[in-house]
Design an enzyme around this catalytic site. Structure first.
Site, PDB file in Angstrom:
ATOM      1  N   HIS A  34      -9.276  32.356  18.235  1.00 56.77           N
ATOM      2  CA  HIS A  34      -9.090  33.723  18.724  1.00 56.77           C
ATOM      3  C   HIS A  34      -9.137  34.666  17.525  1.00 56.77           C
ATOM      4  CE1 HIS A  34      -5.072  33.021  17.207  1.00 56.77           C
ATOM      5  NE2 HIS A  34      -4.904  32.007  18.036  1.00 56.77           N
ATOM      6  N   SER A  35      -8.828  35.949  17.759  1.00 52.95           N
ATOM      7  CA  SER A  35      -8.949  36.927  16.662  1.00 52.95           C
ATOM      8  C   SER A  35      -8.033  36.612  15.490  1.00 52.95           C
ATOM      9  CB  SER A  35      -8.634  38.337  17.131  1.00 52.95           C
ATOM     10  OG  SER A  35      -9.021  38.528  18.421  1.00 52.95           O
ATOM     11  N   HIS A  37      -7.475  33.643  14.231  1.00 51.75           N
ATOM     12  CA  HIS A  37      -8.235  32.733  13.358  1.00 51.75           C
ATOM     13  C   HIS A  37      -9.341  33.489  12.621  1.00 51.75           C
ATOM     14  CE1 HIS A  37      -6.803  29.778  16.512  1.00 51.75           C
ATOM     15  NE2 HIS A  37      -6.429  29.155  15.405  1.00 51.75           N
ATOM     16  N   GLN A  61       0.113  15.141  14.605  1.00 49.33           N
ATOM     17  CA  GLN A  61       1.143  16.182  14.651  1.00 49.33           C
ATOM     18  C   GLN A  61       1.636  16.474  16.069  1.00 49.33           C
ATOM     19  OE1 GLN A  61      -1.724  19.108  12.854  1.00 49.33           O
ATOM     20  NE2 GLN A  61      -0.700  20.577  14.175  1.00 49.33           N
ATOM     21  N   GLU A 150       0.642  33.447   9.365  1.00 47.78           N
ATOM     22  CA  GLU A 150       2.105  33.557   9.232  1.00 47.78           C
ATOM     23  C   GLU A 150       2.809  33.308  10.552  1.00 47.78           C
ATOM     24  OE1 GLU A 150       2.680  37.390   7.448  1.00 47.78           O
ATOM     25  OE2 GLU A 150       2.129  36.653   5.455  1.00 47.78           O
ATOM     26  N   ASP A 152       2.768  30.652  12.250  1.00 46.10           N
ATOM     27  CA  ASP A 152       3.402  29.344  12.066  1.00 46.10           C
ATOM     28  C   ASP A 152       4.170  29.388  10.745  1.00 46.10           C
ATOM     29  OD1 ASP A 152       2.307  27.929  14.422  1.00 46.10           O
ATOM     30  OD2 ASP A 152       0.411  28.372  13.451  1.00 46.10           O
ATOM     31  N   GLN A 155       5.445  26.149   9.178  1.00 43.38           N
ATOM     32  CA  GLN A 155       4.291  25.368   8.715  1.00 43.38           C
ATOM     33  C   GLN A 155       3.789  25.896   7.369  1.00 43.38           C
ATOM     34  OE1 GLN A 155       0.841  23.969  11.171  1.00 43.38           O
ATOM     35  NE2 GLN A 155      -0.175  25.778  10.368  1.00 43.38           N
ATOM     36  N   SER A 187      -2.221  33.059  20.307  1.00 47.82           N
ATOM     37  CA  SER A 187      -2.053  31.614  20.127  1.00 47.82           C
ATOM     38  C   SER A 187      -2.982  30.910  21.102  1.00 47.82           C
ATOM     39  CB  SER A 187      -0.605  31.215  20.440  1.00 47.82           C
ATOM     40  OG  SER A 187      -0.520  29.825  20.668  1.00 47.82           O
ATOM     41  N   ARG A 189      -2.285  28.410  22.647  1.00 53.28           N
ATOM     42  CA  ARG A 189      -1.472  27.947  23.782  1.00 53.28           C
ATOM     43  C   ARG A 189      -1.198  29.053  24.807  1.00 53.28           C
ATOM     44  NH1 ARG A 189       0.872  24.265  19.630  1.00 53.28           N
ATOM     45  NH2 ARG A 189       0.341  22.171  20.338  1.00 53.28           N
TER      46      ARG A 189
END
Ligand code: PAF
Length: 287
Positions: A34-35, A37, A61, A150, A152, A155, A187, A189
């Site tokens: 998505h945007s 990324h 993971q 950021e 995540d 992570q 996200s 998800r």
């Protein structure tokens, strides 16, 4: 933009770029781009001459009851988005290419302390899976720099610690979370949400904003502030996994005199686990 599926092809293409004196930037992803990324790729393209992205849904993971099987795989659309964002090479390996000896036999990388708590508590083994695959990808690509979102937050902290502790000569950049107009953090998800849930979901960001505002206005009764936030999430029909205020760098629980804080949340809306965070810098020490 070329797409390669094997480590051999990847190494050959990166070696050619490096032979031309190019600085290599890297953006690891699990696809369904998505945007948010695209912003990572754009950032890498601003700082490097040759941008490699990877798409790999990493089984290491995901927990046993998580969404590994249903995680959206959208390679053709992703390739178009990467090309548009300025990516030069896509590495899209199979599970066998990444884990030729099988996942059970795979050497693991474990980042102490930062991997514990928050998402690490509710997703045991998750950050070991992330650190292991990112370490492998770094060894395959050998980038000069890598860009992570950021959103995540934990992570990113785990990866920074791994790079520091294992002396990896790679610069790590964090890129701010990209949000929908109503504040929902983008996200992959979010695609699991029904139209009704999508209307409710921005309560996550609203809750973070309210906690952050409380902190900025001088509230230091963290427990009461977070209880109010949890109540707001639950009144909207979410199940809070955690809502916490932590020290922004170490991720230890916030103390009264901390000035760099991060508010972190994970909450379930139906079966979809949404995570988000807000960094808060306080001009004055809290106490
Ligand atoms: O953030 C992600 O998409 C993944 O955790 C990552 C960093 C690509 C590792 O699989």
């Amino acid at each position: 933009m070329n797409t390669v599926k094997t480590v051999r092809e990847l190494r050959a293409a990166v070696a050619r770029a490096r032979g031309e004196g190019k600085r290599i930037g890297f953006v690891p992803t699990m696809g369904n781009l998505h945007s948010g990324h695209a912003a990572l790729v754009t950032k890498a393209a601003q700082r490097a001459d040759f941008v490699v992205a990877s798409i790999f849904v990493n089984p290491l993971q995901f927990g046993a009851n998580e969404d590994l099987a249903s995680y959206p795989r959208t390679l053709v659309a992703d390739q178009a988005r990467l090309l548009e964002a300025g990516c030069n090479l896509l590495f899209a390996p199979t599970v066998e290419e990444m884990y030729p000896e099988g996942t059970a036999a795979q050497t693991r990388v474990s980042v102490a302390q930062l991997s514990e708590g928050l998402c690490g508590a509710s997703r045991p083994g998750h950050f070991e899976g992330v650190a292991t695959v990112v370490n492998k990808l770094f060894n395959m690509v050998q980038p000069d720099l890598a860009v992570f979102g950021e959103k995540d937050y934990q992570q990113l902290a785990v990866i920074r610690a791994m790079v520091r502790d294992l002396n990896m000569p790679i610069q790590i950049f964090g890129e701010p979370t990209v949000r929908a107009e109503d504040g929902l953090a983008l996200s992959s998800r979010n695609g699991y949400l029904s139209p009704e849930q999508r209307v409710i979901a921005p309560v996550v960001y609203r809750t973070l904003t309210q906690v952050a505002e409380g902190l900025r206005r001088g509230r230091r009764d963290y427990r009461a502030l977070l209880d109010e936030g949890r109540a707001q999430l639950e009144a909207a029909g979410l199940r809070t996994d955690y809502l916490e205020v932590r020290h922004a760098l170490s991720l230890r629980p916030a103390q009264l005199d901390d000035r760099d804080l991060v508010v972190l949340v994970a909450a379930f809306l139906g079966n979809t686990r949404l995570i988000d965070n807000l960094y808060v810098h306080l001009e004055q020490p809290s106490a």
